[in-house]
Design a protein around this motif. Structure first.
Motif: not given
Length: 104
Positions: A14-18, A23-28
């Protein structure tokens, strides 16, 4: 985590797919993504070892192969596996820098 990763058939991981900038994602959410990625990333050396084993098997077959056409096929298969290994190492190293920055 399925919404943040997609399976790459060629790489076998699996690879990252944003959909959005990091920076738009919440810290948690960022921390959860990073934890999941580090788990995947940690499996890359094992995936590479499996591919190297496949290359070794194909090289052994190649050394005993007398059919020119089959020799060409084995060479192409070895080259593709080597290409996958190269891409996995790039992904592993590239995302190490990202992991270091995020975790600091």
């Amino acid at each position: 985590m399925k919404e943040f990763f997609c399976y790459d058939d060629r790489l076998g991981i699996h690879i990252p797919n944003f959909d959005s900038e990091w920076d738009f994602y919440r810290l948690d959410t960022q921390h959860s993504i990073m934890f999941h990625w580090e788990t995947i990333r940690g499996s890359i050396p094992d995936r590479i070892a499996d591919l190297e084993n496949s290359i070794n098997i194909k090289q052994a077959q190649l050394s005993d192969e007398n059919d020119f056409h089959r020799s060409c096929e084995l060479n192409a298969e070895i080259a593709e596996l080597a290409s996958v290994i190269n891409d996995l190492w790039i992904l592993y190293r590239e995302h190490q820098e990202i992991s270091d920055k995020v975790l600091q």
